[in-house]
Design a protein around this motif. Structure first.
Motif, PDB file in Angstrom:
ATOM      1  N   TYR A  36     -33.975 -48.581 -21.927  1.00 20.98           N
ATOM      2  CA  TYR A  36     -32.665 -49.230 -22.047  1.00 20.98           C
ATOM      3  C   TYR A  36     -31.760 -48.849 -20.879  1.00 20.98           C
ATOM      4  O   TYR A  36     -31.092 -49.704 -20.290  1.00 20.98           O
ATOM      5  CB  TYR A  36     -32.011 -48.856 -23.375  1.00 20.98           C
ATOM      6  N   LEU A  37     -31.728 -47.574 -20.533  1.00 27.82           N
ATOM      7  CA  LEU A  37     -30.853 -47.105 -19.459  1.00 27.82           C
ATOM      8  C   LEU A  37     -31.257 -47.715 -18.114  1.00 27.82           C
ATOM      9  O   LEU A  37     -30.403 -48.147 -17.335  1.00 27.82           O
ATOM     10  CB  LEU A  37     -30.879 -45.582 -19.379  1.00 27.82           C
ATOM     11  N   ARG A  38     -32.543 -47.758 -17.837  1.00 31.84           N
ATOM     12  CA  ARG A  38     -33.022 -48.324 -16.577  1.00 31.84           C
ATOM     13  C   ARG A  38     -32.706 -49.815 -16.469  1.00 31.84           C
ATOM     14  O   ARG A  38     -32.589 -50.355 -15.358  1.00 31.84           O
ATOM     15  CB  ARG A  38     -34.540 -48.126 -16.442  1.00 31.84           C
ATOM     16  N   SER A  39     -32.565 -50.467 -17.612  1.00 36.39           N
ATOM     17  CA  SER A  39     -32.274 -51.902 -17.629  1.00 36.39           C
ATOM     18  C   SER A  39     -30.775 -52.190 -17.566  1.00 36.39           C
ATOM     19  O   SER A  39     -30.369 -53.353 -17.650  1.00 36.39           O
ATOM     20  CB  SER A  39     -32.883 -52.545 -18.879  1.00 36.39           C
ATOM     21  N   GLY A  40     -29.985 -51.133 -17.451  1.00 34.44           N
ATOM     22  CA  GLY A  40     -28.548 -51.309 -17.315  1.00 34.44           C
ATOM     23  C   GLY A  40     -27.787 -51.309 -18.622  1.00 34.44           C
ATOM     24  O   GLY A  40     -26.586 -51.599 -18.649  1.00 34.44           O
ATOM     25  N   PHE A  41     -28.461 -50.972 -19.724  1.00 37.23           N
ATOM     26  CA  PHE A  41     -27.805 -50.913 -21.022  1.00 37.23           C
ATOM     27  C   PHE A  41     -27.262 -49.510 -21.299  1.00 37.23           C
ATOM     28  O   PHE A  41     -27.800 -48.523 -20.819  1.00 37.23           O
ATOM     29  CB  PHE A  41     -28.781 -51.307 -22.142  1.00 37.23           C
ATOM     30  N   ARG A  42     -26.216 -49.461 -22.079  1.00 34.81           N
ATOM     31  CA  ARG A  42     -25.681 -48.184 -22.526  1.00 34.81           C
ATOM     32  C   ARG A  42     -26.364 -47.798 -23.842  1.00 34.81           C
ATOM     33  O   ARG A  42     -26.704 -48.654 -24.645  1.00 34.81           O
ATOM     34  CB  ARG A  42     -24.173 -48.280 -22.715  1.00 34.81           C
ATOM     35  N   VAL A  43     -26.533 -46.501 -24.031  1.00 33.64           N
ATOM     36  CA  VAL A  43     -27.276 -46.006 -25.189  1.00 33.64           C
ATOM     37  C   VAL A  43     -26.458 -44.956 -25.937  1.00 33.64           C
ATOM     38  O   VAL A  43     -25.856 -44.071 -25.322  1.00 33.64           O
ATOM     39  CB  VAL A  43     -28.626 -45.382 -24.760  1.00 33.64           C
ATOM     40  N   PHE A  61     -25.721 -39.738 -18.340  1.00 35.13           N
ATOM     41  CA  PHE A  61     -24.745 -39.094 -19.226  1.00 35.13           C
ATOM     42  C   PHE A  61     -23.420 -38.886 -18.500  1.00 35.13           C
ATOM     43  O   PHE A  61     -22.345 -39.177 -19.043  1.00 35.13           O
ATOM     44  CB  PHE A  61     -25.305 -37.758 -19.709  1.00 35.13           C
ATOM     45  N   ALA A  62     -23.484 -38.412 -17.256  1.00 35.37           N
ATOM     46  CA  ALA A  62     -22.274 -38.145 -16.481  1.00 35.37           C
ATOM     47  C   ALA A  62     -21.486 -39.419 -16.206  1.00 35.37           C
ATOM     48  O   ALA A  62     -20.251 -39.393 -16.142  1.00 35.37           O
ATOM     49  CB  ALA A  62     -22.649 -37.456 -15.167  1.00 35.37           C
ATOM     50  N   LYS A  63     -22.182 -40.533 -16.070  1.00 40.22           N
ATOM     51  CA  LYS A  63     -21.516 -41.810 -15.759  1.00 40.22           C
ATOM     52  C   LYS A  63     -21.063 -42.568 -17.004  1.00 40.22           C
ATOM     53  O   LYS A  63     -20.509 -43.660 -16.903  1.00 40.22           O
ATOM     54  CB  LYS A  63     -22.445 -42.688 -14.923  1.00 40.22           C
ATOM     55  N   GLY A  64     -21.308 -41.986 -18.176  1.00 43.82           N
ATOM     56  CA  GLY A  64     -20.845 -42.614 -19.410  1.00 43.82           C
ATOM     57  C   GLY A  64     -21.738 -43.720 -19.930  1.00 43.82           C
ATOM     58  O   GLY A  64     -21.294 -44.551 -20.743  1.00 43.82           O
ATOM     59  N   ASN A  65     -22.999 -43.737 -19.501  1.00 44.18           N
ATOM     60  CA  ASN A  65     -23.937 -44.741 -19.997  1.00 44.18           C
ATOM     61  C   ASN A  65     -24.785 -44.227 -21.158  1.00 44.18           C
ATOM     62  O   ASN A  65     -25.464 -45.011 -21.820  1.00 44.18           O
ATOM     63  CB  ASN A  65     -24.861 -45.199 -18.864  1.00 44.18           C
ATOM     64  N   LEU A  66     -24.736 -42.926 -21.379  1.00 39.12           N
ATOM     65  CA  LEU A  66     -25.475 -42.310 -22.473  1.00 39.12           C
ATOM     66  C   LEU A  66     -24.527 -41.439 -23.281  1.00 39.12           C
ATOM     67  O   LEU A  66     -23.906 -40.515 -22.752  1.00 39.12           O
ATOM     68  CB  LEU A  66     -26.620 -41.457 -21.930  1.00 39.12           C
ATOM     69  N   TYR A  67     -24.401 -41.769 -24.565  1.00 36.71           N
ATOM     70  CA  TYR A  67     -23.559 -41.002 -25.481  1.00 36.71           C
ATOM     71  C   TYR A  67     -24.466 -40.251 -26.449  1.00 36.71           C
ATOM     72  O   TYR A  67     -25.398 -40.831 -27.003  1.00 36.71           O
ATOM     73  CB  TYR A  67     -22.624 -41.927 -26.263  1.00 36.71           C
ATOM     74  N   ILE A  68     -24.189 -38.981 -26.644  1.00 35.53           N
ATOM     75  CA  ILE A  68     -25.032 -38.141 -27.496  1.00 35.53           C
ATOM     76  C   ILE A  68     -24.186 -37.549 -28.620  1.00 35.53           C
ATOM     77  O   ILE A  68     -23.150 -36.930 -28.361  1.00 35.53           O
ATOM     78  CB  ILE A  68     -25.679 -37.009 -26.680  1.00 35.53           C
TER      79      ILE A  68
END
Length: 229
Positions: A46-53, A80-87
């Motif tokens: 998902y991340l490589r495809s430009g989606f946020r997770v 994570f640093a760019k705000g595309n991955l929320y944990i």
């Protein structure tokens, strides 16, 4: 429906291209069978495809998650640093009784229904953490996963075998677009993991339904060219 590359050439070849999006996928496996590894693989896709997770984990905080992912060959720090991955850590550090599990599961469903999470993909690893919740609350959560997937998001849920009542277990598997069952096998004294794709809507022609693999810290998921039934 799109087919997304996982970023792992060997896996993509065996899936005849990659994984479908949007979709609701459930991953069943016992402890050590590779559930989190496959969930991380989907996250990478998902991340490589430009989606946020958004990733709900039951094991540790954000730092711990990023560190453990890196140890399995997945580098998510930049995302994570760019705000595309929320944990988010689901664990409250206490043993959950039915009432508390109901509250947490209901809150999770409400967050998803009200679209408070503005990401295109949601990973829940593992739903078994909330297994003490009553069947009605688990059914509500499953209906929510199905609904938001129909609205264009991908939802991936991992769980342990026998975590839920049989009726709920079957409902989850039947409602999902994809059901992946993970097992372990011993080959020449080596413990390997086996991904059995029971069903996966959108899977391309020529895809394999049985993939043997291991997790290498340097390479991530490494396919082993052995078919284990």
């Amino acid at each position: 429906m799109q087919i997304l590359s996982t970023g792992n050439e060997e896996i993509d070849q065996r899936l005849a291209g990659g994984i479908p999006h949007p979709s609701f996928i459930v991953i069943e496996g016992s402890h050590g069978s590779g559930k989190t590894g496959i969930a991380l693989l989907f996250t990478q896709a998902y991340l490589r495809s430009g989606f946020r997770v958004t990733y709900f984990t039951s094991e540790g905080d954000s730092y711990s998650f990023i560190t453990k992912a890196a140890q399995s060959g997945f580098d998510f720090l930049d995302y994570f640093a760019k705000g595309n991955l929320y944990i988010y850590n689901m664990s409250v550090g206490l043993s959950l009784n039915e009432n508390f599990a109901n509250i947490l599961l209901n809150q999770l469903a409400n967050i998803l229904i009200k679209d408070f999470i503005k990401t295109e993909a949601i990973i829940i690893d593992s739903l078994s953490y909330l297994a003490e919740a009553s069947a009605d609350y688990v059914r509500l959560a499953i209906e929510t996963f199905r609904r938001i997937s129909d609205e264009g998001k991908s939802v991936v849920v991992t769980f342990h075998p026998n975590s839920f009542q049989q009726e709920v277990d079957l409902m989850m598997k039947n409602s999902a677009d994809g059901y992946i069952k993970l097992t372990e096998a011993s080959i020449a004294g080596r413990r390997l993991k086996v991904m059995n794709i029971i069903k996966l809507k959108g899977l391309q022609s020529g895809a394999q339904s049985n993939i043997t693999f291991d997790i290498d810290p340097a390479f991530g998921i490494k396919v082993i060219p052995i078919v284990v039934s």
